[in-house]
Motif scaffolding. Structure first.
Motif, PDB file in Angstrom:
ATOM      1  N   GLY A   5      -7.587  -6.533   2.453  1.00  0.00           N
ATOM      2  CA  GLY A   5      -7.274  -5.971   1.141  1.00  0.00           C
ATOM      3  C   GLY A   5      -7.854  -6.800   0.019  1.00  0.00           C
ATOM      4  O   GLY A   5      -8.803  -7.549   0.204  1.00  0.00           O
ATOM      5  N   THR A  11      -6.822  -8.034  -7.839  1.00  0.00           N
ATOM      6  CA  THR A  11      -5.658  -7.165  -7.907  1.00  0.00           C
ATOM      7  C   THR A  11      -5.344  -6.741  -9.331  1.00  0.00           C
ATOM      8  O   THR A  11      -5.671  -7.422 -10.290  1.00  0.00           O
ATOM      9  N   PRO A  18       0.141  -3.054  -2.732  1.00  0.00           N
ATOM     10  CA  PRO A  18       0.198  -2.259  -1.507  1.00  0.00           C
ATOM     11  C   PRO A  18       1.330  -2.674  -0.571  1.00  0.00           C
ATOM     12  O   PRO A  18       1.565  -2.026   0.431  1.00  0.00           O
ATOM     13  N   ILE A  71       3.680  -1.196   4.007  1.00  0.00           N
ATOM     14  CA  ILE A  71       2.336  -1.764   3.899  1.00  0.00           C
ATOM     15  C   ILE A  71       1.368  -0.602   3.725  1.00  0.00           C
ATOM     16  O   ILE A  71       1.284   0.271   4.589  1.00  0.00           O
ATOM     17  N   ASP A  72       0.678  -0.593   2.609  1.00  0.00           N
ATOM     18  CA  ASP A  72      -0.302   0.456   2.302  1.00  0.00           C
ATOM     19  C   ASP A  72       0.293   1.856   2.446  1.00  0.00           C
ATOM     20  O   ASP A  72      -0.334   2.762   2.978  1.00  0.00           O
ATOM     21  N   LYS A  74       2.706   2.856   4.338  1.00  0.00           N
ATOM     22  CA  LYS A  74       3.266   3.149   5.660  1.00  0.00           C
ATOM     23  C   LYS A  74       4.499   2.288   5.895  1.00  0.00           C
ATOM     24  O   LYS A  74       4.520   1.105   5.573  1.00  0.00           O
ATOM     25  N   ARG A  95      -3.821  -2.855   8.848  1.00  0.00           N
ATOM     26  CA  ARG A  95      -5.105  -2.907   8.139  1.00  0.00           C
ATOM     27  C   ARG A  95      -6.308  -3.062   9.060  1.00  0.00           C
ATOM     28  O   ARG A  95      -7.434  -3.100   8.592  1.00  0.00           O
TER      29      ARG A  95
END
Length: 96
Positions: A5, A11, A18, A71-72, A74, A95
């Protein structure tokens, strides 16, 4: 950008994170947030995490047991406090 990421300097705002912890802000939720921050730091990623306490928003993830780790977008874990190493493993798994 790394496999995991955005790096710290890439960021955006905190609410763009995320990684999210879902929960009321109880001790277990805070422990999970701290473990996630440690995991992100160890991976060289921005340790910013959104801590979602609004139960309506928590419900949109289908989570009925907190704390939960997102996370992202999910649901990676719910209903337990993870250790830093477990969070690292989940980040790598999700990831790729």
């Amino acid at each position: 950008m790394s496999l995991f990421g955005k790096k710290k300097e890439e960021t955006g705002k905190r609410n763009d994170s995320p990684i999210k912890v879902l929960g009321s802000g109880c001790a277990k939720c805070n422990q999970l947030e701290n473990a996630a921050k440690e995991a992100l730091s160890e991976l060289g990623l921005d340790p910013s995490i959104d801590h979602v306490t609004d139960f309506a928003e928590i419900a949109t993830y289908g989570v009925m047991s907190t704390p939960a780790l997102i996370i992202d977008g999910k649901v990676a874990s719910y209903g337990k406090v993870l250790k830093k190493e477990e969070v690292i493993d989940l980040i790598k798994k999700i990831r790729g």
